[in-house]
Design an enzyme around this catalytic site. Structure first.
Site, PDB file in Angstrom:
ATOM      1  CG  HIS A  13      -1.902   1.135   1.246  1.00 40.05           C
ATOM      2  ND1 HIS A  13      -3.245   0.938   1.463  1.00 40.05           N
ATOM      3  CD2 HIS A  13      -1.754   2.476   1.065  1.00 40.05           C
ATOM      4  CE1 HIS A  13      -3.880   2.100   1.418  1.00 40.05           C
ATOM      5  NE2 HIS A  13      -2.983   3.062   1.187  1.00 40.05           N
ATOM      6  CG  HIS A  15      -0.805   7.085  -0.979  1.00 34.32           C
ATOM      7  ND1 HIS A  15      -2.017   7.228  -1.609  1.00 34.32           N
ATOM      8  CD2 HIS A  15      -1.061   6.393   0.162  1.00 34.32           C
ATOM      9  CE1 HIS A  15      -2.966   6.646  -0.876  1.00 34.32           C
ATOM     10  NE2 HIS A  15      -2.399   6.136   0.198  1.00 34.32           N
ATOM     11  CE  LYS A  99      -7.684   2.174  -0.855  1.00 36.41           C
ATOM     12  NZ  LYS A  99      -6.662   3.172  -0.598  1.00 36.41           N
ATOM     13  CG  HIS A 136      -9.982   4.608   3.137  1.00 36.91           C
ATOM     14  ND1 HIS A 136      -8.770   5.254   3.245  1.00 36.91           N
ATOM     15  CD2 HIS A 136     -10.741   5.035   4.173  1.00 36.91           C
ATOM     16  CE1 HIS A 136      -8.808   6.047   4.309  1.00 36.91           C
ATOM     17  NE2 HIS A 136      -9.991   5.943   4.889  1.00 36.91           N
ATOM     18  CG  HIS A 174      -5.038   2.225   5.616  1.00 38.74           C
ATOM     19  ND1 HIS A 174      -6.385   2.236   5.822  1.00 38.74           N
ATOM     20  CD2 HIS A 174      -4.828   2.936   4.486  1.00 38.74           C
ATOM     21  CE1 HIS A 174      -6.961   2.941   4.863  1.00 38.74           C
ATOM     22  NE2 HIS A 174      -6.031   3.365   4.036  1.00 38.74           N
ATOM     23  CG  ASP A 247      -1.666   4.810   4.053  1.00 36.39           C
ATOM     24  OD1 ASP A 247      -1.780   5.155   2.864  1.00 36.39           O
ATOM     25  OD2 ASP A 247      -2.369   5.275   4.966  1.00 36.39           O
TER      26      ASP A 247
HETATM   27  C1  NCD Z   1      -3.546   9.099   2.032  1.00 32.17           C
HETATM   28  C2  NCD Z   1      -2.986  10.105   1.042  1.00 32.17           C
HETATM   29  O1  NCD Z   1      -2.436  11.131   1.453  1.00 32.17           O
HETATM   30  O2  NCD Z   1      -3.087   9.858  -0.183  1.00 32.17           O
HETATM   31  N1  NCD Z   1      -3.583   9.691   3.336  1.00 32.17           N
HETATM   32  C3  NCD Z   1      -3.581   9.027   4.528  1.00 32.17           C
HETATM   33  O3  NCD Z   1      -3.730   9.654   5.552  1.00 32.17           O
HETATM   34  N2  NCD Z   1      -3.422   7.721   4.575  1.00 32.17           N
HETATM   35  C4  NCD Z   1      -4.887   8.632   1.595  1.00 32.17           C
HETATM   36  C5  NCD Z   1      -5.328   7.390   2.320  1.00 32.17           C
HETATM   37  O4  NCD Z   1      -4.757   6.329   2.151  1.00 32.17           O
HETATM   38  O5  NCD Z   1      -6.294   7.489   3.102  1.00 32.17           O
HETATM   39 ZN    ZN Z   2      -3.371   5.039   1.597  1.00 35.31          ZN
END
Ligand code: NCD
Ligand code: ZN
Length: 346
Positions: A13, A15, A99, A136, A174, A247
């Site tokens: 996971h 970003h 997702k 999520h 998460h 995450d």
């Molecule tokens: C994530 C993001 O910034 O893209 N933020 C987070 O707090 N985890 C989005 C997400 O996974 O909820």
């Molecule tokens: Zn995330």
């Protein structure tokens, strides 16, 4: 000096953002992870296979030379996703999953799902085609307390969904609560969960420690200590349906330190090392490799990685700040001492 050899792990996971932000962060994951499930919450979101493949190329192009890293792509489920697009995903080598974001629940989730029932035809096709749904796990109802949103998601969204589509493969992303741990433990072989470093390391006091601390704010928000303990127990238990997903979610310092700061913790520079500390503290370092390098791949039906990484127990200072766009980014545990160090030359 104490050393640790691991099959190269995967981050299930992640970003990575896009453009200059992508270029600023991708190496911090690729330094140790062989593959990552890359989240599609760009602006606009990644909703088609073509967009996902183009994004994948931009990730590969942003990789510094010499780093070997395989981005595993995902599509963002919206009200416009069609079952035909899901059919094309079946068995796809580079775009692996879809997702689910509840509309408005987190960063760049405005295009998410408003009513899950509306997405049932698409989800039915996912069950038929064997495409995993990455969820999520929160409701975004203003009437539900922010600390209860995961539990209410289990009762009102996840449980009805799994009852309706028994073959559906779901990753509960998460997870943050004891209720989620129990639900996954008791669930079918088609249900798994990722666990982040921040939810293993901190409880919600961290957000309010002598003032408001935006760098501890992520979604789902940190919970009470008993929940953290349940997550540590689950991650370190050797249960094959709990696996690593950082995450890691980069945001510029100015976007975090603001009257309405963004949710997300940038953990990539230290995430693997934090998991090591958690497992070491639990006295089960021998179980880390399965959590980090085996269980996620097994759940996704991917071959396990063949390469190896080496870590040494050696203190180093986590930077207080890192360059990010024309701003800075504050990594998780900024300014603290990390007790494990990746040895690059394996
Ligand atoms: C994530 C993001 O910034 O893209 N933020 C987070 O707090 N985890 C989005 C997400 O996974 O909820
Ligand atoms: Zn995330």
């Amino acid at each position: 000096m104490k050393e640790l050899m691991l099959t190269r792990p995967d981050d299930m996971h992640l970003h990575l953002r896009d453009g200059a932000a992508l270029a600023a962060v991708v190496a911090s994951s690729a330094r140790c992870f062989a593959r990552a499930i890359v989240m599609p919450n760009l602006q606009p979101p990644v909703t088609t296979i073509e967009q996902a493949l183009a994004y994948r190329q931009r990730i590969l192009a942003a990789l510094p030379a010499g780093l070997d890293f395989e981005p595993l792509m995902t599509l963002y489920l919206t009200g416009n996703t069609r079952p035909a697009e899901i059919k094309r995903l079946a068995g796809h080598a580079s775009v692996l999953a879809v997702k689910y974001y509840p509309a408005g629940a987190t960063f760049n989730a405005d295009n998410g799902v408003t009513t899950i029932e509306k997405a049932y035809p698409v989800i039915e096709q996912m069950a038929i085609s064997g495409v995993p749904l990455l969820m999520h796990g929160e409701v975004n109802d203003p009437g539900v307390d922010i600390f209860d949103r995961e539990q209410v998601f289990i009762e009102t969204i996840l449980d009805p969904l799994l009852n309706r589509f028994p073959g559906l493969r779901v990753v509960f992303e998460h997870i943050t609560t004891e209720q989620a741990v129990r639900y996954v433990e008791q669930g079918p072989a088609t249900l798994a969960a990722t666990i982040t470093p921040q939810h293993l390391l901190y409880n919600r006091n961290a957000i309010f420690d002598h003032g408001i601390r935006p760098h501890y704010y992520c979604l789902p928000v940190l919970k009470r200590e008993p929940h953290r303990l349940a997550l540590v127990a689950a991650a370190t238990s050797g249960h094959p349906r709990f696996f690593l997903g950082t995450d890691s979610a980069p945001h510029a310092q100015s976007a975090k330190e603001s009257a309405c700061g963004c949710a997300g913790i940038y953990s990539a520079p230290v995430a693997l090392e934090i998991y090591i500390e958690i497992f070491e503290r639990a006295g089960v370092l021998d179980r880390l490799e399965a959590f980090a390098s085996h269980f996620g791949a097994d759940f996704y039906g991917l071959p396990r990685n063949t390469g190896t990484i080496r870590l040494q127990q050696k203190d180093w200072n986590i930077p207080t700040t890192l360059p990010y766009l024309d701003d800075c980014i504050i990594p998780m545990r900024a300014g603290e001492i990390c007790h494990w160090r990746l040895v690059a030359d394996v």
